[in-house]
Design a protein around this motif. Structure first.
Motif, PDB file in Angstrom:
ATOM      1  N   TYR A 284      46.975 100.590  17.543  1.00  0.00           N
ATOM      2  CA  TYR A 284      46.500 101.641  18.457  1.00  0.00           C
ATOM      3  C   TYR A 284      45.365 101.101  19.348  1.00  0.00           C
ATOM      4  O   TYR A 284      45.315 101.398  20.547  1.00  0.00           O
TER       5      TYR A 284
ATOM      6  N   THR B  61      46.878  98.812  21.965  1.00  0.00           N
ATOM      7  CA  THR B  61      47.591  99.620  22.959  1.00  0.00           C
ATOM      8  C   THR B  61      46.598 100.287  23.910  1.00  0.00           C
ATOM      9  O   THR B  61      46.828 100.330  25.141  1.00  0.00           O
ATOM     10  N   ALA B  62      45.513 100.781  23.373  1.00  0.00           N
ATOM     11  CA  ALA B  62      44.495 101.427  24.211  1.00  0.00           C
ATOM     12  C   ALA B  62      43.860 100.419  25.176  1.00  0.00           C
ATOM     13  O   ALA B  62      43.633 100.730  26.355  1.00  0.00           O
TER      14      ALA B  62
ATOM     15  N   GLU C 249      46.430  99.665  27.919  1.00  0.00           N
ATOM     16  CA  GLU C 249      46.510 100.775  28.890  1.00  0.00           C
ATOM     17  C   GLU C 249      45.277 100.823  29.789  1.00  0.00           C
ATOM     18  O   GLU C 249      45.369 101.127  30.985  1.00  0.00           O
ATOM     19  N   GLN C 250      44.141 100.505  29.214  1.00  0.00           N
ATOM     20  CA  GLN C 250      42.894 100.510  29.999  1.00  0.00           C
ATOM     21  C   GLN C 250      42.910  99.414  31.064  1.00  0.00           C
ATOM     22  O   GLN C 250      42.493  99.619  32.178  1.00  0.00           O
TER      23      GLN C 250
END
Length: 173
Positions: free
Chosen positions: A161, A164-165, A168-169
């Motif tokens: 997670y 993934t964050a 995405e950032q």
């Protein structure tokens, strides 16, 4: 009954008593043949021998054995139940039968040579049986590795997670 028959009964009773982990003396006064047959069937299913015995022969057979503590209390009409593998099973069946049939009564017993009165036998019958205890033990033993695997799976999931964050950032920027 002649001497040889008595000797056979004594030796049979002695071998059963010495091989049993529990011996329970019961009072069967007032029970019908159908009641006794039903009780014996239930006990047989639980792996327990049940025998009506003559008092003097039972005292002689129990002399010097594992369940010698019972010999002084054998009086009047009595029968003895011998449990071999699971002592709780014998106590459970007899206790349940005593609840259904008020004429039947557990007098006392011997667990591995230790004397137990009627109340102690009823308390013994409330314990979980051997298969239930084994199932609880296996469940407890299985819980530790299962929890360990879940813990590491959650760590990997949280790490994923976080990655993934971060991805995405960076894509948004």
């Amino acid at each position: 009954m002649n001497r040889t028959e008595k000797a056979e009964v004594i030796s049979s009773l002695k071998s059963r008593a010495d091989g049993a982990s529990i011996a329970i003396v019961t009072d069967f006064k007032g029970l019908t043949v159908e009641d006794m047959t039903d009780l014996r069937r239930q006990l047989r299913e639980a792996g327990v021998d049940y025998q009506v015995v003559k008092n003097t022969l039972a005292r002689i057979a129990l002399e010097g054995g594992t369940h010698e503590v019972l010999k002084d209390g054998i009086k009047e009409n009595c029968a003895v139940a011998f449990g071999y593998d699971d002592p709780v099973a014998a106590a459970k069946v007899l206790s349940e039968y005593g609840k259904k049939n008020k004429k039947f009564q557990i007098r006392f017993g011997s667990l591995e040579g230790k004397f137990m009165d009627e109340n102690a036998m009823k308390e013994l019958s409330k314990l979980p049986s051997k298969p239930e205890l084994l199932a609880k033990l296996l469940g407890t033993m299985n819980a530790v590795p299962t929890n360990f695997v879940c813990l590491f799976a959650n760590l990997e999931r949280k790490f994923l997670y976080a990655l993934t964050a971060i991805k995405e950032q960076k894509e948004a920027a």
